[in-house]
Design a protein around this motif. Sequence first.
Motif, PDB file in Angstrom:
ATOM      1  N   ALA A 188       0.835  -1.207   0.000  1.00 48.31           N
ATOM      2  CA  ALA A 188       0.000   0.000   0.000  1.00 48.31           C
ATOM      3  C   ALA A 188       0.866   1.251   0.000  1.00 48.31           C
ATOM      4  O   ALA A 188       0.645   2.185  -0.776  1.00 48.31           O
ATOM      5  CB  ALA A 188      -0.938   0.001   1.203  1.00 48.31           C
ATOM      6  N   SER A 201       2.660   1.872  -3.269  1.00 50.25           N
ATOM      7  CA  SER A 201       1.774   2.326  -4.345  1.00 50.25           C
ATOM      8  C   SER A 201       1.429   3.811  -4.221  1.00 50.25           C
ATOM      9  O   SER A 201       0.786   4.374  -5.108  1.00 50.25           O
ATOM     10  CB  SER A 201       0.478   1.513  -4.336  1.00 50.25           C
ATOM     11  N   GLN A 240      -5.175   1.368  -0.353  1.00 55.91           N
ATOM     12  CA  GLN A 240      -5.057   0.152  -1.153  1.00 55.91           C
ATOM     13  C   GLN A 240      -4.946  -1.022  -0.205  1.00 55.91           C
ATOM     14  O   GLN A 240      -4.235  -0.960   0.790  1.00 55.91           O
ATOM     15  CB  GLN A 240      -3.818   0.213  -2.048  1.00 55.91           C
ATOM     16  N   ASP A 286      -5.458  -3.245   4.821  1.00 55.05           N
ATOM     17  CA  ASP A 286      -4.137  -2.972   4.232  1.00 55.05           C
ATOM     18  C   ASP A 286      -2.999  -3.353   5.168  1.00 55.05           C
ATOM     19  O   ASP A 286      -1.858  -2.991   4.960  1.00 55.05           O
ATOM     20  CB  ASP A 286      -4.003  -1.504   3.821  1.00 55.05           C
ATOM     21  N   LYS A 315      -7.562  -7.395  -4.583  1.00 62.94           N
ATOM     22  CA  LYS A 315      -6.822  -6.207  -4.172  1.00 62.94           C
ATOM     23  C   LYS A 315      -7.446  -4.994  -4.860  1.00 62.94           C
ATOM     24  O   LYS A 315      -7.627  -4.998  -6.075  1.00 62.94           O
ATOM     25  CB  LYS A 315      -5.351  -6.322  -4.549  1.00 62.94           C
ATOM     26  N   ARG A 336      -7.737  -0.527  -5.030  1.00 63.85           N
ATOM     27  CA  ARG A 336      -7.251   0.821  -4.724  1.00 63.85           C
ATOM     28  C   ARG A 336      -8.500   1.686  -4.736  1.00 63.85           C
ATOM     29  O   ARG A 336      -9.240   1.689  -5.720  1.00 63.85           O
ATOM     30  CB  ARG A 336      -6.254   1.267  -5.777  1.00 63.85           C
ATOM     31  N   TYR A 359     -12.925   3.317  -7.335  1.00 64.01           N
ATOM     32  CA  TYR A 359     -12.084   2.134  -7.100  1.00 64.01           C
ATOM     33  C   TYR A 359     -11.493   1.618  -8.391  1.00 64.01           C
ATOM     34  O   TYR A 359     -12.008   1.881  -9.471  1.00 64.01           O
ATOM     35  CB  TYR A 359     -12.896   1.015  -6.422  1.00 64.01           C
ATOM     36  N   VAL A 382      -6.654  -3.950  -8.562  1.00 63.62           N
ATOM     37  CA  VAL A 382      -5.210  -3.960  -8.764  1.00 63.62           C
ATOM     38  C   VAL A 382      -4.751  -5.383  -9.044  1.00 63.62           C
ATOM     39  O   VAL A 382      -5.081  -6.311  -8.295  1.00 63.62           O
ATOM     40  CB  VAL A 382      -4.486  -3.416  -7.505  1.00 63.62           C
TER      41      VAL A 382
END
Length: 121
Positions: free
Chosen positions: A29, A32, A49, A72, A95, A97, A116, A119
Amino acid sequence: MLRLRLPQRLRRLLSSHQELVADELARDAIASGATPIAQLSQHQVGTAQGTVAMLTLNPRSGSAWLEADLNDGTGTLKLIWMGRRVIPGILPGVKLRVHGRISLHEGNPAVFNPGYEIVAD
């Protein structure tokens, strides 16, 4: 250099599987560019994330709310899509984001109708 690495290796050996997974989620997280869930503040617009830990369909005043718990490794963020029963691709273990304004729902951090993206691992 071995002295610095030994405590980290020892910590990894003594950590539970859940702790190791949480550490990995938190590192992903942060790498990213997302804000760790534990650091999100109410009324702040933020990006988080993590992995969908649980998905729930709750009836509310005649329409359903789809709720997901996003974890996360530092905390859990409730994602709430009002009026939705299902969103293709959003399943436990996926997963995500997410982006939106942080609020409180039943005393826990939440985002209503977040933007959203799924990922890829």
